[in-house]
Design an enzyme around this catalytic site. Sequence first.
Site, PDB file in Angstrom:
ATOM      1  N   GLU A 298      75.296  -9.579  32.910  1.00  0.00           N
ATOM      2  CA  GLU A 298      75.897 -10.621  31.240  1.00  0.00           C
ATOM      3  C   GLU A 298      75.779  -9.394  30.470  1.00  0.00           C
ATOM      4  O   GLU A 298      76.989  -9.788  29.544  1.00  0.00           O
ATOM      5  CB  GLU A 298      74.433 -11.107  30.821  1.00  0.00           C
ATOM      6  CG  GLU A 298      74.376 -11.837  29.652  1.00  0.00           C
ATOM      7  CD  GLU A 298      75.753 -13.042  29.358  1.00  0.00           C
ATOM      8  OE1 GLU A 298      76.673 -13.222  29.588  1.00  0.00           O
ATOM      9  OE2 GLU A 298      74.963 -13.874  30.122  1.00  0.00           O
ATOM     10  N   ASP A 302      79.868  -9.501  28.700  1.00  0.00           N
ATOM     11  CA  ASP A 302      79.887  -9.180  26.884  1.00  0.00           C
ATOM     12  C   ASP A 302      80.296  -8.243  26.031  1.00  0.00           C
ATOM     13  O   ASP A 302      81.193  -8.582  24.973  1.00  0.00           O
ATOM     14  CB  ASP A 302      79.006 -10.059  26.218  1.00  0.00           C
ATOM     15  CG  ASP A 302      77.708 -11.089  26.626  1.00  0.00           C
ATOM     16  OD1 ASP A 302      78.566 -11.987  27.301  1.00  0.00           O
ATOM     17  OD2 ASP A 302      76.651 -11.292  26.265  1.00  0.00           O
ATOM     18  N   SER A 545      79.612 -18.208  29.349  1.00  0.00           N
ATOM     19  CA  SER A 545      79.171 -16.338  28.611  1.00  0.00           C
ATOM     20  C   SER A 545      80.261 -15.384  28.764  1.00  0.00           C
ATOM     21  O   SER A 545      79.998 -14.775  28.059  1.00  0.00           O
ATOM     22  CB  SER A 545      77.843 -15.630  30.205  1.00  0.00           C
ATOM     23  OG  SER A 545      77.437 -16.197  30.560  1.00  0.00           O
ATOM     24  N   ASP A 588      95.383 -27.505  22.873  1.00  0.00           N
ATOM     25  CA  ASP A 588      95.141 -29.061  23.223  1.00  0.00           C
ATOM     26  C   ASP A 588      94.719 -28.720  24.668  1.00  0.00           C
ATOM     27  O   ASP A 588      96.148 -28.798  25.400  1.00  0.00           O
ATOM     28  CB  ASP A 588      95.575 -29.463  22.965  1.00  0.00           C
ATOM     29  CG  ASP A 588      95.039 -31.448  22.631  1.00  0.00           C
ATOM     30  OD1 ASP A 588      93.661 -30.654  23.189  1.00  0.00           O
ATOM     31  OD2 ASP A 588      95.924 -32.677  23.020  1.00  0.00           O
ATOM     32  N   ILE A 589      93.733 -28.437  25.491  1.00  0.00           N
ATOM     33  CA  ILE A 589      93.463 -28.543  26.853  1.00  0.00           C
ATOM     34  C   ILE A 589      93.212 -30.122  27.646  1.00  0.00           C
ATOM     35  O   ILE A 589      92.778 -30.880  27.040  1.00  0.00           O
ATOM     36  CB  ILE A 589      92.602 -28.227  27.070  1.00  0.00           C
ATOM     37  CG1 ILE A 589      92.574 -26.320  26.861  1.00  0.00           C
ATOM     38  CG2 ILE A 589      92.331 -27.767  28.664  1.00  0.00           C
ATOM     39  CD1 ILE A 589      92.894 -25.911  26.951  1.00  0.00           C
ATOM     40  N   GLY A 607      93.558 -34.203  22.569  1.00  0.00           N
ATOM     41  CA  GLY A 607      92.540 -34.248  21.029  1.00  0.00           C
ATOM     42  C   GLY A 607      91.523 -33.586  21.604  1.00  0.00           C
ATOM     43  O   GLY A 607      91.332 -33.118  22.651  1.00  0.00           O
ATOM     44  N   ASP A 609      87.415 -33.372  23.067  1.00  0.00           N
ATOM     45  CA  ASP A 609      86.744 -33.591  24.744  1.00  0.00           C
ATOM     46  C   ASP A 609      85.800 -33.472  24.732  1.00  0.00           C
ATOM     47  O   ASP A 609      86.216 -31.894  24.520  1.00  0.00           O
ATOM     48  CB  ASP A 609      88.060 -33.703  25.226  1.00  0.00           C
ATOM     49  CG  ASP A 609      88.804 -32.608  25.813  1.00  0.00           C
ATOM     50  OD1 ASP A 609      87.613 -31.785  25.961  1.00  0.00           O
ATOM     51  OD2 ASP A 609      89.603 -32.584  26.005  1.00  0.00           O
TER      52      ASP A 609
END
Length: 630
Positions: A298, A302, A545, A588-589, A607, A609
């Site tokens: 992790e 990061d 993450s 937009d996905i 839009g 979601d």
Amino acid sequence: MFLVLWLFACLVAATPVPHAKRTNVPSGWSRVRQHSPDAFLPLRFGLTQPNTDMATLESLLHTVSHPDSPSYGQHWSAERVASHFAASNESISTVVAWLASSGFDANRISVNKRSGWVALRNATVAEAESLLETEYHVFVHSASGQEHVACEEYHLPAHVAPHVQLITPSVDFDAVLRVRSPHMSIDIGQPGAGTVFPHRTQAVDALLPGTEHCDSQITPACLRALYNFTYTPTLTNSENPFAIVEYTPQAYVPSDLDHFAANFSPALVGVRPAFVSIDGGSIDGAAFGASGFDYNGESNLDLEYAMTLVSGAVTLYQVGDFQMGASFNNLLDALDGSYCSFEGGDDPQDDGIYPDTLDGGYQGDDCGTVKPANVISTSYGYNEADLSAAYTARQCAEYAKLGLMGVTVLYSSGDNGVAGNGALCLTPDGEQTPSGKIFNPSFPSTCPFVTSVGATQINPGKTVADPESACQQVISSGGGFSNYFALPEYQQGAVQAYLSRNPPPYSNTTYNSTGTSRAIPDLSANGANYATAIEGGFYLVYGTSASAPVVASMLAMINDARLAAGKSTIGFINPAIYTPAFEGAFHDIVAGSNPGCGTRGFAAAEGYDPVTGLGTPQFDKLLELWMDLP
């Protein structure tokens, strides 16, 4: 007649009313016995704070965070925040008078007005049970043997109840935590603790240069191309602090950072994040047997990407010692001294209590010791159902305070779609199990005063120029609707439009379908196939993450530009990004979903979601929009 009415009012005021009730025992815990009546409880009463209801907090934040507000960017000082949310004299006097009338001597009652708590010294279980009309039991965690004291429900006199936010210990199981060894106790960072962790797959045989293979291997170059993210900071990290949060024993490995830098940012070889230790936070995991992907994956992920994307200007908040561990509350204590005992303070059952009395433990008590960074990114989270509504409300109010001070707080939304950590879903009685059918959202993402970040992917065979979809390789983007928090005003239009155009094919027994609850995530970024240096090699890593620190890096650089121009930080961004002006600043996905709980989950759509939020950021457009604001 007056006397009769007065007596009736007194009777009603003294009548006990239910104040809090737990509907289930969290997964892994079982009730084993009634607590000994002679045992002592650290009984504390968190007072209801003025101005901390969600509507008031939202209104205050709107004033400094909405682009249309004439006070946009005029953030509050820490002193103003502390004063505005101090406990009222009425709440203090009401709770103290009730305890005194219940037979407790004044020398057993202590009050801290500034932080808003009342403590009852040396309260026995028998006294607490009589006072609260409840029974205390001992619960044991099956995997660790850790014990926890709690009740099923409790009562307060009607006139006292409005003045008390929560009582500890009482109904809360404030974390699902496992003890791994005598040196490692309560700790968000423990492998298997139920919090979000990245997922590793195969080793990388060869790093692929450029951006031609980003569908199979994400690198910093891929992210820059995907999100038009090209920027050279002009300020130092001390002038524009940007923080990544990690919880011991999660810790980065310096040689891995250098290995990553040698391949992607040679100027950063030997560079380390500015280190801020909170409650004994340490990266010396090897001394405690904490090494390998479960402990380093992790933090490596990061920091490797955040440092490269912002040219090294990153601060690391390393929270908790190896002996005691830490929780999100320990981080918030360090950022705001008044939070250390705000509304009852930390829970000794579930938060790290410092000074640490364990052998070799940290002997300090970090309350208000750290000035909050301008952007704070955290890639950990609980299931909302792990916590009580009162516990989450207390913590959520603190994120609102940070927003008032101009701080941007981001959390990853989870990696199991509409299911919670561990792929756990809810049953009708509130139990969390793999066979549950009810969606299980994550916290703190569901707090309306943080920015929740979901995950996308480049589909196989596609390029950085093609539209991404919701991430469904190895992980699924966490998303859904809160069971605790109301729909914030800034999100109403977006959420209602989604539900109207794309009504989910599930009944109200599957998710919170009221249309009046907080939806997550707010936005997204790629979360698949990250080439990450771990244990001397490179591996592909997946997770929200990864998405959260990438978005945080972009926002930190927007702050760099604004501060260099003499403007304020962007602070709490949600009221701005949901406005029509920002609509064109996100990709937009519209493809993919976030399966879980035996369902396909929600579908990505045009839009907003509850899979990818508003979409993925276009850095250049966001920078232009925020630079146009005062």
